[in-house]
Write a protein that holds these residues in place. Structure first.
Motif, PDB file in Angstrom:
ATOM      1  N   SER A  59     -25.921   9.827 -13.124  1.00  9.60           N
ATOM      2  CA  SER A  59     -24.502   9.606 -12.843  1.00  9.60           C
ATOM      3  C   SER A  59     -24.303   9.231 -11.373  1.00  9.60           C
ATOM      4  O   SER A  59     -25.234   9.342 -10.563  1.00  9.60           O
ATOM      5  CB  SER A  59     -23.698  10.869 -13.164  1.00  9.60           C
ATOM      6  N   ARG A  60     -23.094   8.794 -11.045  1.00  8.65           N
ATOM      7  CA  ARG A  60     -22.798   8.439  -9.652  1.00  8.65           C
ATOM      8  C   ARG A  60     -22.955   9.650  -8.740  1.00  8.65           C
ATOM      9  O   ARG A  60     -23.345   9.522  -7.580  1.00  8.65           O
ATOM     10  CB  ARG A  60     -21.374   7.891  -9.543  1.00  8.65           C
ATOM     11  N   GLU A  61     -22.619  10.837  -9.269  1.00 16.22           N
ATOM     12  CA  GLU A  61     -22.729  12.043  -8.455  1.00 16.22           C
ATOM     13  C   GLU A  61     -24.187  12.385  -8.132  1.00 16.22           C
ATOM     14  O   GLU A  61     -24.469  13.100  -7.164  1.00 16.22           O
ATOM     15  CB  GLU A  61     -22.080  13.235  -9.174  1.00 16.22           C
ATOM     16  N   GLU A  62     -25.118  11.896  -8.947  1.00 17.18           N
ATOM     17  CA  GLU A  62     -26.536  12.212  -8.761  1.00 17.18           C
ATOM     18  C   GLU A  62     -27.274  11.202  -7.888  1.00 17.18           C
ATOM     19  O   GLU A  62     -28.485  11.301  -7.709  1.00 17.18           O
ATOM     20  CB  GLU A  62     -27.237  12.301 -10.126  1.00 17.18           C
ATOM     21  N   ILE A  63     -26.555  10.211  -7.354  1.00 19.44           N
ATOM     22  CA  ILE A  63     -27.205   9.166  -6.551  1.00 19.44           C
ATOM     23  C   ILE A  63     -27.833   9.768  -5.290  1.00 19.44           C
ATOM     24  O   ILE A  63     -27.189  10.518  -4.551  1.00 19.44           O
ATOM     25  CB  ILE A  63     -26.177   8.072  -6.151  1.00 19.44           C
ATOM     26  N   ARG A  64     -29.123   9.426  -5.079  1.00 19.23           N
ATOM     27  CA  ARG A  64     -29.837   9.813  -3.850  1.00 19.23           C
ATOM     28  C   ARG A  64     -30.375   8.535  -3.219  1.00 19.23           C
ATOM     29  O   ARG A  64     -31.324   7.944  -3.722  1.00 19.23           O
ATOM     30  CB  ARG A  64     -30.964  10.784  -4.160  1.00 19.23           C
ATOM     31  N   GLU A  65     -29.768   8.092  -2.148  1.00 16.28           N
ATOM     32  CA  GLU A  65     -30.051   6.775  -1.592  1.00 16.28           C
ATOM     33  C   GLU A  65     -31.457   6.633  -1.043  1.00 16.28           C
ATOM     34  O   GLU A  65     -31.939   5.515  -0.845  1.00 16.28           O
ATOM     35  CB  GLU A  65     -29.019   6.432  -0.513  1.00 16.28           C
ATOM     36  N   GLU A  66     -32.144   7.743  -0.781  1.00 19.87           N
ATOM     37  CA  GLU A  66     -33.512   7.619  -0.279  1.00 19.87           C
ATOM     38  C   GLU A  66     -34.507   7.329  -1.402  1.00 19.87           C
ATOM     39  O   GLU A  66     -35.643   6.928  -1.151  1.00 19.87           O
ATOM     40  CB  GLU A  66     -33.926   8.912   0.455  1.00 19.87           C
ATOM     41  N   LYS A  67     -34.079   7.491  -2.661  1.00 22.14           N
ATOM     42  CA  LYS A  67     -34.975   7.288  -3.793  1.00 22.14           C
ATOM     43  C   LYS A  67     -34.895   5.856  -4.309  1.00 22.14           C
ATOM     44  O   LYS A  67     -33.915   5.146  -4.084  1.00 22.14           O
ATOM     45  CB  LYS A  67     -34.634   8.268  -4.924  1.00 22.14           C
ATOM     46  N   GLY A  68     -35.947   5.461  -5.026  1.00 18.78           N
ATOM     47  CA  GLY A  68     -35.964   4.139  -5.644  1.00 18.78           C
ATOM     48  C   GLY A  68     -35.596   4.227  -7.114  1.00 18.78           C
ATOM     49  O   GLY A  68     -35.569   5.310  -7.711  1.00 18.78           O
ATOM     50  N   LEU A  69     -35.320   3.083  -7.716  1.00 20.55           N
ATOM     51  CA  LEU A  69     -34.953   3.030  -9.136  1.00 20.55           C
ATOM     52  C   LEU A  69     -36.205   2.796  -9.983  1.00 20.55           C
ATOM     53  O   LEU A  69     -37.247   2.374  -9.483  1.00 20.55           O
ATOM     54  CB  LEU A  69     -33.945   1.911  -9.382  1.00 20.55           C
ATOM     55  N   ILE A  70     -36.083   3.061 -11.257  1.00 23.61           N
ATOM     56  CA  ILE A  70     -37.173   2.815 -12.190  1.00 23.61           C
ATOM     57  C   ILE A  70     -36.555   2.386 -13.515  1.00 23.61           C
ATOM     58  O   ILE A  70     -35.487   2.878 -13.892  1.00 23.61           O
ATOM     59  CB  ILE A  70     -38.057   4.076 -12.344  1.00 23.61           C
ATOM     60  N   SER A  71     -37.170   1.414 -14.189  1.00 21.81           N
ATOM     61  CA  SER A  71     -36.587   0.869 -15.424  1.00 21.81           C
ATOM     62  C   SER A  71     -37.479   1.192 -16.612  1.00 21.81           C
ATOM     63  O   SER A  71     -38.695   1.271 -16.496  1.00 21.81           O
ATOM     64  CB  SER A  71     -36.402  -0.648 -15.294  1.00 21.81           C
ATOM     65  N   TYR A  72     -36.848   1.356 -17.763  1.00 25.49           N
ATOM     66  CA  TYR A  72     -37.545   1.627 -19.017  1.00 25.49           C
ATOM     67  C   TYR A  72     -37.026   0.665 -20.082  1.00 25.49           C
ATOM     68  O   TYR A  72     -35.856   0.286 -20.081  1.00 25.49           O
ATOM     69  CB  TYR A  72     -37.287   3.063 -19.485  1.00 25.49           C
ATOM     70  N   GLY A  73     -37.929   0.272 -20.992  1.00 23.45           N
ATOM     71  CA  GLY A  73     -37.518  -0.562 -22.123  1.00 23.45           C
ATOM     72  C   GLY A  73     -37.217  -2.005 -21.783  1.00 23.45           C
ATOM     73  O   GLY A  73     -36.465  -2.668 -22.495  1.00 23.45           O
ATOM     74  N   ARG A  74     -37.811  -2.526 -20.695  1.00 19.24           N
ATOM     75  CA  ARG A  74     -37.521  -3.919 -20.317  1.00 19.24           C
ATOM     76  C   ARG A  74     -38.255  -4.930 -21.182  1.00 19.24           C
ATOM     77  O   ARG A  74     -37.795  -6.054 -21.357  1.00 19.24           O
ATOM     78  CB  ARG A  74     -37.895  -4.156 -18.855  1.00 19.24           C
ATOM     79  N   THR A  75     -39.437  -4.558 -21.707  1.00 23.03           N
ATOM     80  CA  THR A  75     -40.174  -5.488 -22.558  1.00 23.03           C
ATOM     81  C   THR A  75     -39.871  -5.199 -24.017  1.00 23.03           C
ATOM     82  O   THR A  75     -39.574  -4.057 -24.396  1.00 23.03           O
ATOM     83  CB  THR A  75     -41.690  -5.367 -22.325  1.00 23.03           C
ATOM     84  N   VAL A  76     -39.961  -6.260 -24.853  1.00 21.35           N
ATOM     85  CA  VAL A  76     -39.623  -6.136 -26.266  1.00 21.35           C
ATOM     86  C   VAL A  76     -40.577  -5.180 -26.953  1.00 21.35           C
ATOM     87  O   VAL A  76     -40.190  -4.281 -27.666  1.00 21.35           O
ATOM     88  CB  VAL A  76     -39.649  -7.519 -26.951  1.00 21.35           C
ATOM     89  N   SER A  77     -41.887  -5.375 -26.786  1.00 22.20           N
ATOM     90  CA  SER A  77     -42.898  -4.476 -27.329  1.00 22.20           C
ATOM     91  C   SER A  77     -44.226  -4.843 -26.698  1.00 22.20           C
ATOM     92  O   SER A  77     -44.360  -5.870 -26.034  1.00 22.20           O
ATOM     93  CB  SER A  77     -42.999  -4.579 -28.859  1.00 22.20           C
ATOM     94  N   SER A  78     -45.240  -4.020 -26.953  1.00 23.29           N
ATOM     95  CA  SER A  78     -46.555  -4.263 -26.348  1.00 23.29           C
ATOM     96  C   SER A  78     -47.186  -5.532 -26.874  1.00 23.29           C
ATOM     97  O   SER A  78     -48.050  -6.117 -26.251  1.00 23.29           O
ATOM     98  CB  SER A  78     -47.475  -3.077 -26.616  1.00 23.29           C
ATOM     99  N   ARG A  79     -46.765  -6.002 -28.066  1.00 23.28           N
ATOM    100  CA  ARG A  79     -47.375  -7.197 -28.636  1.00 23.28           C
ATOM    101  C   ARG A  79     -46.745  -8.474 -28.097  1.00 23.28           C
ATOM    102  O   ARG A  79     -47.212  -9.565 -28.336  1.00 23.28           O
ATOM    103  CB  ARG A  79     -47.233  -7.205 -30.169  1.00 23.28           C
ATOM    104  N   TYR A  80     -45.607  -8.351 -27.391  1.00 23.92           N
ATOM    105  CA  TYR A  80     -44.927  -9.549 -26.905  1.00 23.92           C
ATOM    106  C   TYR A  80     -44.840  -9.491 -25.393  1.00 23.92           C
ATOM    107  O   TYR A  80     -43.762  -9.404 -24.811  1.00 23.92           O
ATOM    108  CB  TYR A  80     -43.525  -9.662 -27.517  1.00 23.92           C
ATOM    109  N   ARG A  81     -45.979  -9.520 -24.748  1.00 25.63           N
ATOM    110  CA  ARG A  81     -46.005  -9.420 -23.291  1.00 25.63           C
ATOM    111  C   ARG A  81     -45.317 -10.631 -22.681  1.00 25.63           C
ATOM    112  O   ARG A  81     -45.494 -11.750 -23.105  1.00 25.63           O
ATOM    113  CB  ARG A  81     -47.442  -9.344 -22.812  1.00 25.63           C
TER     114      ARG A  81
END
Length: 540
Positions: free
Chosen positions: A258-280
């Motif tokens: 949430s916005r309240e949990e933002i810590r500006e010294e930390k970096g972001l991380i993404s999940y689920g960006r690729t369709v699947s392991s077979r479609y690199r």
């Protein structure tokens, strides 16, 4: 008598319902319960490592093609969901089997599709299989969301400039969790890439700077513009903050904090960006992404990261298949890759060097070979005119075996005509049609669950109403997009029924659009041109 046996498993495990076990049980059933099966020709089609969510499976498609040439008397499978977990696909397959007078046998459920009750049971089981697949997807996504809130690294290729740190937690039996942390010496490379791109606004110039400074990838290869684009797009380098939160939320990403949990010294991380392991290399839409705060430090300020995203959006080179191919004369542009992984580019010879057909000679060259002067790649150039000619001839021959040229022309035209006006309205109509389709699916599930006859009739009417509205919206959108009426389309299709005439009249971009229906990519390796075809071209 011809009997088809179809077996499938999403991934190899070597136990339980393995491919070999399914084949053994199907053969055993055939011997016991199908008359005159000892003299029958039994054809086994096996797909291992393919999901049942759709029919884009090599052996499944081969089975359909064989059935079209010469129908089977029986189609036997271990369980209904081996054929697929999509109700619409199952319904279409059952209709095809009925038209060919092929009896379908599922040895676990003991279905007999020659009776109305048997058909109903198949459809009902298909509803359950589809529901199970959707629930599996929901559970996976829910688990991913919970892991995202903890900022863990779930595996894969570690991003440039980072290393993986192991952390133990729990009481009694300790468990492992993995997190990213900055690898300072290597981190200078992505920082340099972001700085140079912000200065030059060019992926190519950024790649050239890295070559000049003798900076290479972990595999000791040059950084291509495509690889640099992937680094610049990766949220893992962006510092957390209000602006970054707003940006990813505006893309439709699911936010793991949430916005309240933002810590500006930390970096972001993404999940689920690729369709699947077979479609690199194929990314899911941003609506499928989960963006969370990691435990690592962000390398790039959110302001700089957002500036980079705006520049990339303005003139994206992108990943294979996403970039805009500007070349109007070279058929294989955008599809042809060197064996080293770089996309090959056409380069013309001198103006006086022309072919017997009057075309200017050119070749496809590997930029890695040219930039490093053969240090990292020794692949010889491909004669462009000859390569284009051979690939097009192959496609025309392949086409004649599977489709009518009328279908081809209409599909080429549909894919290449430029529709710039009223795009917003078409998108609105498309979303409205998708919403109606989702409602129809939900009602279908309720229909399968109910035992009340009056409620069932009401649900059927509602389903028909939703589907009718959806078809009306689709016809409306198609009618507005298509600037030709039916008679004109038929006349044009007849003109293009001659392959030679078709080939001579189509522009190179038209041909390239058609190549995209058939081919995923081409690879030039050791003087051999390898063409990677899709299982089936996406003709309507």
């Amino acid at each position: 008598m011809r009997i088809a046996v179809y077996v499938r498993k999403s991934k190899w495990t070597g136990r339980g319902e393995s491919i070999e076990n399914q084949i053994f049980l199907c053969r055993e059933y055939i011997e016991k319960y199908i008359e005159n099966s000892r003299e029958a020709q039994i054809l086994v089609y096996r797909d291992e490592g393919f999901s049942g969510k759709d029919t884009n499976r090599p052996q499944f498609q081969k089975m359909l093609a064989d059935m079209k040439l010469r129908p089977f008397q029986y189609l036997v499978c271990y369980r209904l969901d081996r054929l697929g977990r999509n109700l619409a696909d199952l319904a279409l397959l059952i209709e095809k089997l009925n038209r060919e007078h092929t009896e379908f046998v599922s040895i676990r459920e003991r279905f007999d599709t020659s009776t109305p009750m048997g058909k109903a049971m198949v459809y009902f089981s298909g509803v359950l299989a589809q529901m199970e697949r959707e629930q599996i997807g929901e559970r996976v996504r829910d688990n991913m969301y919970l892991l995202a809130k903890s900022g863990r690294w779930l595996g894969g290729n570690t991003p440039l400039g980072f290393q993986v740190r192991e952390k133990l937690y729990g009481e009694g039996k300790l468990k492992k969790a993995f997190y990213l942390e900055v690898k300072e010496k290597e981190a200078e490379i992505p920082r340099l890439i972001f700085r140079e791109f912000l200065d030059s606004h060019s992926l190519t110039k950024t790649a050239e700077l890295l070559v000049e400074r003798q900076i290479f990838t972990r595999r000791d290869r040059i950084y291509t513009p495509e690889a640099i684009g992937e680094i610049l797009e990766n949220p893992v380098y962006c510092q957390s903050g209000e602006k970054a939160y707003e940006y990813f939320a505006s893309l439709g990403c699911q936010m793991g904090f949430s916005r309240e949990e933002i810590r500006e010294e930390k970096g972001l991380i993404s999940y689920g960006r690729t369709v699947s392991s077979r479609y690199r290399g194929q990314e899911a839409s941003p609506q499928e992404w989960i963006i969370a705060q990691g435990e690592h430090e962000g390398m790039i300020s959110q302001e700089d990261f957002l500036r980079v995203q705006k520049l990339l959006k303005r003139h994206r080179l992108g990943k294979p298949g996403e970039g805009r191919v500007q070349n109007e004369a070279c058929l294989l542009s955008g599809f042809l890759f060197c064996s080293c992984g770089c996309r090959m580019r056409p380069k013309y010879y001198r103006r006086e060097q022309i072919t017997t057909e009057g075309q200017r000679k050119f070749s496809y060259r590997c930029p890695c070979r040219d930039k490093t002067r053969g240090r990292d790649c020794q692949e010889i150039p491909l004669l462009g005119n000859l390569g284009d000619c051979l690939v097009w001839k192959f496609l025309m021959k392949k086409t004649g075996e599977e489709f009518s040229l009328e279908e081809i022309f209409l599909e080429i035209r549909r894919r290449t005509e430029k529709e710039k006006s009223r795009e917003g309205e078409w998108e609105k109509i498309r979303k409205e049609a998708q919403g109606l389709e989702r409602e129809a699916r939900r009602l279908t599930q309720r229909l399968a669950e109910t035992e009340d006859g009056d409620l069932a009739e009401f649900l059927k009417k509602e389903i028909q109403s939703r589907l009718a509205q959806r078809e009306y919206l689709r016809e409306k959108a198609n009618g507005e997009k298509n600037s030709f009426n039916k008679k004109e389309r038929e006349n044009i299709a007849r003109r293009y029924s001659d392959p030679k005439f078709l080939s001579s009249c189509l522009s190179v971009p038209n041909k390239r659009a058609y190549l995209g229906l058939w081919a995923e990519k081409l690879i030039w390796e050791g003087g051999v041109l390898k063409l990677y075809l899709f299982v089936s071209p996406e003709l309507p």
